[in-house]
Scaffold this motif. Structure first.
Motif, PDB file in Angstrom:
ATOM      1  N   GLY A   1      43.941-109.079  -6.970  1.00  0.00           N
ATOM      2  CA  GLY A   1      43.727-108.644  -5.590  1.00  0.00           C
ATOM      3  C   GLY A   1      43.010-107.308  -5.541  1.00  0.00           C
ATOM      4  N   LEU A   2      43.423-106.417  -6.422  1.00  0.00           N
ATOM      5  CA  LEU A   2      42.847-105.064  -6.431  1.00  0.00           C
ATOM      6  C   LEU A   2      41.354-105.109  -6.783  1.00  0.00           C
ATOM      7  CD1 LEU A   2      43.677-102.117  -6.009  1.00  0.00           C
ATOM      8  CD2 LEU A   2      44.353-101.992  -8.396  1.00  0.00           C
ATOM      9  N   GLU A   3      41.005-105.891  -7.784  1.00  0.00           N
ATOM     10  CA  GLU A   3      39.587-105.978  -8.173  1.00  0.00           C
ATOM     11  C   GLU A   3      38.765-106.632  -7.062  1.00  0.00           C
ATOM     12  OE1 GLU A   3      38.171-104.387 -10.775  1.00  0.00           O
ATOM     13  OE2 GLU A   3      40.228-103.655 -10.981  1.00  0.00           O
ATOM     14  N   ALA A   4      39.340-107.612  -6.393  1.00  0.00           N
ATOM     15  CA  ALA A   4      38.623-108.271  -5.284  1.00  0.00           C
ATOM     16  C   ALA A   4      38.363-107.257  -4.173  1.00  0.00           C
ATOM     17  CB  ALA A   4      39.444-109.440  -4.753  1.00  0.00           C
ATOM     18  N   ALA A   5      39.368-106.467  -3.833  1.00  0.00           N
ATOM     19  CA  ALA A   5      39.219-105.491  -2.746  1.00  0.00           C
ATOM     20  C   ALA A   5      38.233-104.385  -3.136  1.00  0.00           C
ATOM     21  CB  ALA A   5      40.574-104.888  -2.396  1.00  0.00           C
ATOM     22  N   LYS A   6      38.318-103.931  -4.377  1.00  0.00           N
ATOM     23  CA  LYS A   6      37.382-102.890  -4.838  1.00  0.00           C
ATOM     24  C   LYS A   6      35.946-103.410  -4.732  1.00  0.00           C
ATOM     25  CE  LYS A   6      40.151-100.765  -8.523  1.00  0.00           C
ATOM     26  NZ  LYS A   6      40.237-100.577  -9.969  1.00  0.00           N
ATOM     27  N   THR A   7      35.749-104.633  -5.169  1.00  0.00           N
ATOM     28  CA  THR A   7      34.403-105.224  -5.163  1.00  0.00           C
ATOM     29  C   THR A   7      33.862-105.318  -3.735  1.00  0.00           C
ATOM     30  OG1 THR A   7      35.110-106.514  -7.055  1.00  0.00           O
ATOM     31  CG2 THR A   7      33.057-107.202  -6.004  1.00  0.00           C
ATOM     32  N   LEU A   8      34.703-105.801  -2.822  1.00  0.00           N
ATOM     33  CA  LEU A   8      34.258-105.947  -1.423  1.00  0.00           C
ATOM     34  C   LEU A   8      33.936-104.576  -0.825  1.00  0.00           C
ATOM     35  CD1 LEU A   8      36.836-108.625  -0.236  1.00  0.00           C
ATOM     36  CD2 LEU A   8      34.356-108.922  -0.380  1.00  0.00           C
ATOM     37  N   SER A   9      34.789-103.598  -1.129  1.00  0.00           N
ATOM     38  CA  SER A   9      34.574-102.255  -0.596  1.00  0.00           C
ATOM     39  C   SER A   9      33.262-101.662  -1.124  1.00  0.00           C
ATOM     40  CB  SER A   9      35.773-101.382  -0.971  1.00  0.00           C
ATOM     41  OG  SER A   9      35.432-100.033  -0.974  1.00  0.00           O
ATOM     42  N   LEU A  10      32.994-101.883  -2.394  1.00  0.00           N
ATOM     43  CA  LEU A  10      31.754-101.357  -2.997  1.00  0.00           C
ATOM     44  C   LEU A  10      30.527-102.048  -2.419  1.00  0.00           C
ATOM     45  CD1 LEU A  10      32.434-100.935  -6.817  1.00  0.00           C
ATOM     46  CD2 LEU A  10      31.163 -99.336  -5.372  1.00  0.00           C
ATOM     47  N   ILE A  11      30.566-103.376  -2.358  1.00  0.00           N
ATOM     48  CA  ILE A  11      29.394-104.125  -1.888  1.00  0.00           C
ATOM     49  C   ILE A  11      29.081-103.815  -0.424  1.00  0.00           C
ATOM     50  CG2 ILE A  11      28.507-106.453  -1.377  1.00  0.00           C
ATOM     51  CD1 ILE A  11      30.060-107.458  -3.777  1.00  0.00           C
ATOM     52  N   TYR A  12      30.138-103.768   0.401  1.00  0.00           N
ATOM     53  CA  TYR A  12      29.893-103.589   1.840  1.00  0.00           C
ATOM     54  C   TYR A  12      30.014-102.133   2.286  1.00  0.00           C
ATOM     55  CZ  TYR A  12      29.812-108.592   1.857  1.00  0.00           C
ATOM     56  OH  TYR A  12      29.471-109.889   1.586  1.00  0.00           O
ATOM     57  N   ASN A  13      30.272-101.254   1.307  1.00  0.00           N
ATOM     58  CA  ASN A  13      30.335 -99.819   1.575  1.00  0.00           C
ATOM     59  C   ASN A  13      31.303 -99.472   2.716  1.00  0.00           C
ATOM     60  OD1 ASN A  13      29.664 -97.174   1.166  1.00  0.00           O
ATOM     61  ND2 ASN A  13      27.885 -97.230   2.543  1.00  0.00           N
ATOM     62  N   LYS A  14      32.527 -99.971   2.538  1.00  0.00           N
ATOM     63  CA  LYS A  14      33.578 -99.747   3.552  1.00  0.00           C
ATOM     64  C   LYS A  14      34.797 -99.128   2.857  1.00  0.00           C
ATOM     65  CE  LYS A  14      31.434-101.774   6.969  1.00  0.00           C
ATOM     66  NZ  LYS A  14      31.412-103.171   7.388  1.00  0.00           N
ATOM     67  N   PRO A  15      35.676 -98.479   3.620  1.00  0.00           N
ATOM     68  CA  PRO A  15      36.859 -97.866   2.993  1.00  0.00           C
ATOM     69  C   PRO A  15      37.725 -98.871   2.220  1.00  0.00           C
ATOM     70  CG  PRO A  15      36.636 -97.141   5.259  1.00  0.00           C
ATOM     71  CD  PRO A  15      35.609 -98.222   5.068  1.00  0.00           C
ATOM     72  N   LEU A  16      38.314 -98.354   1.127  1.00  0.00           N
ATOM     73  CA  LEU A  16      39.264 -99.125   0.329  1.00  0.00           C
ATOM     74  C   LEU A  16      40.636 -98.465   0.543  1.00  0.00           C
ATOM     75  CD1 LEU A  16      39.912-101.170  -2.046  1.00  0.00           C
ATOM     76  CD2 LEU A  16      39.540 -99.240  -3.585  1.00  0.00           C
ATOM     77  N   ILE A  17      41.595 -99.236   1.071  1.00  0.00           N
ATOM     78  CA  ILE A  17      42.918 -98.650   1.360  1.00  0.00           C
ATOM     79  C   ILE A  17      43.977 -99.298   0.466  1.00  0.00           C
ATOM     80  CG2 ILE A  17      44.554 -98.029   3.188  1.00  0.00           C
ATOM     81  CD1 ILE A  17      42.336 -98.705   5.240  1.00  0.00           C
ATOM     82  N   PRO A  18      44.434 -98.567  -0.561  1.00  0.00           N
ATOM     83  CA  PRO A  18      45.487 -99.127  -1.425  1.00  0.00           C
ATOM     84  C   PRO A  18      46.842 -98.963  -0.756  1.00  0.00           C
ATOM     85  CG  PRO A  18      44.383 -97.206  -2.444  1.00  0.00           C
ATOM     86  CD  PRO A  18      44.030 -97.207  -0.998  1.00  0.00           C
TER      87      PRO A  18
END
Ligand code: KG4
Ligand code: ZN
Length: 329
Positions: free
Chosen positions: A91-108
């Motif tokens: 889940g964490l890698e999926a969220a990191k990837t989406l945040s990087l690609i779409y340049n949006k905040p990542l909230i753990p």
């Protein structure tokens, strides 16, 4: 603000879109429960493999269900711990990837913080409040004076409540997870077995392993003597003691800290008798009780989206690692 949240800490692959920390746009939960039933509990390696297979499907499905495209998502939230490392990692890698690609905040998000904020789906948190966290891995009484201001008043010294339920259920040959089965059977039973009262002191700590062992010893002794076990009655006796203990300490905290609300959180808060008894106790002293909707008591991404809305994140941290054990913050 639309947050796409992901939860993969154990055996549920889940994604949800939550608006403004409380409105559920849509949620998808892919549960592996039936797969793990065959083993009597969650097998970490099998769980991780299924998360790998399901994660993109679940994210695609939640976007489809909400009729939203990924560009209209404002931030990505994800459970980073505590939980199973291999499962969290997906889940964490999926969220990191989406945040990087779409340049949006990542909230753990801390998993237990998620369970607490599941209550946002039914009402608004009013501070100060007391929250009783009862799940498969946690049993805690928390005091919150504001969003994300957690003070642990007490916790279990050994087994979590859900763990005690599951272990007793296993010895009674019930399928995993045993908590809901014990809950159901105890409705038909009479509290007629004598069991020890766990840690009845003036702290806010709990201890359930003595009670669990007492029940398991009783079952083994009766089986050795070839006596029938009245399963319904045993479930009712076990559950009554659990409820009494949780209610006594939690209501003492509610009174001592003069709070505005009591919250229940975690998988065990799906328990019918626990919900009903706390409702009665809160009515007696005019305290508002919030309890998550039954389907969002156990693990889901909606609760992660609710909690993420209140978390202040200054900068995206792509170095964040999953944590198997993590203090609530
Ligand atoms: O919160 P959760 O989904 O996972 C953790 O974060 O641990 O909680 C799962 C736990 C399991 O131990 C399960 O047996 C218990 O919640 N549970 C229940 C009920 N529904 C789920 N325990 C008692 N009564 C229930 N109705
Ligand atoms: Zn959980």
């Amino acid at each position: 603000m639309n947050i796409l949240a992901i939860e993969t800490s154990c055996d549920e692959t889940s994604a949800s879109i939550i608006k403004d920390g409380k409105i559920e746009v849509s949620t998808v939960i892919n549960s592996q429960m039936d797969i793990h039933k065959a083993y009597g509990g969650v097998v970490p390696e099998i769980a991780s493999r299924h998360h790998v297979e399901n994660i993109t499907l679940v994210i695609e499905e939640v976007l489809e269900k909400s009729k939203m495209n990924i560009e209209s998502i404002d931030a990505f939230a994800v459970t980073y711990g505590p939980g199973l490392i291999g499962s969290l990692l997906i889940g964490l890698e999926a969220a990191k990837t989406l945040s990087l690609i779409y340049n949006k905040p990542l909230i753990p998000v801390h998993h237990i913080s998620g369970h607490i904020y599941a209550n946002n789906l039914v009402g608004s948190l009013k501070f100060p409040l007391i929250c009783l966290v009862i799940s498969g891995g946690h049993t805690e009484i928390l005091y919150m004076k504001d969003n994300y201001k957690y003070k642990i008043l007490g916790s279990t010294l050994d087994d979590a409540v859900g763990e005690a339920y599951d272990k007793v259920a296993r010895v009674l040959d019930f399928e995993y997870p045993g908590g809901p089965v014990v809950d159901k059977l105890s409705e038909k039973g009479v509290d007629s077995y004598v069991l020890p009262m766990p840690l009845d002191d003036d702290t806010y700590n709990f201890s359930f392993s003595g009670l669990k062992s007492a029940v398991i010893n009783l079952i083994n002794k009766e089986r050795m003597k070839k006596n029938d076990i009245r399963k319904e009655d045993l479930c009712a006796s076990f559950q009554n003691i659990i409820v009494k203990t949780l209610v006594k300490k939690t209501m003492r905290a509610v009174k001592q800290y003069k709070v505005k609300q009591l919250l229940l959180a975690g998988g065990v808060s799906a328990n019918k008798q626990i919900r009903k008894t706390f409702e009665e106790e809160c009515n007696k002293i005019n305290i508002e009780l919030l309890v998550p909707p039954i389907k969002y008591c156990t693990d889901n991404a909606a609760m992660i989206g609710c909690s993420a809305f209140y978390k202040k994140v200054k900068k995206n941290d792509y170095k964040i690692n999953p944590k198997s054990v993590e203090r609530l913050k």
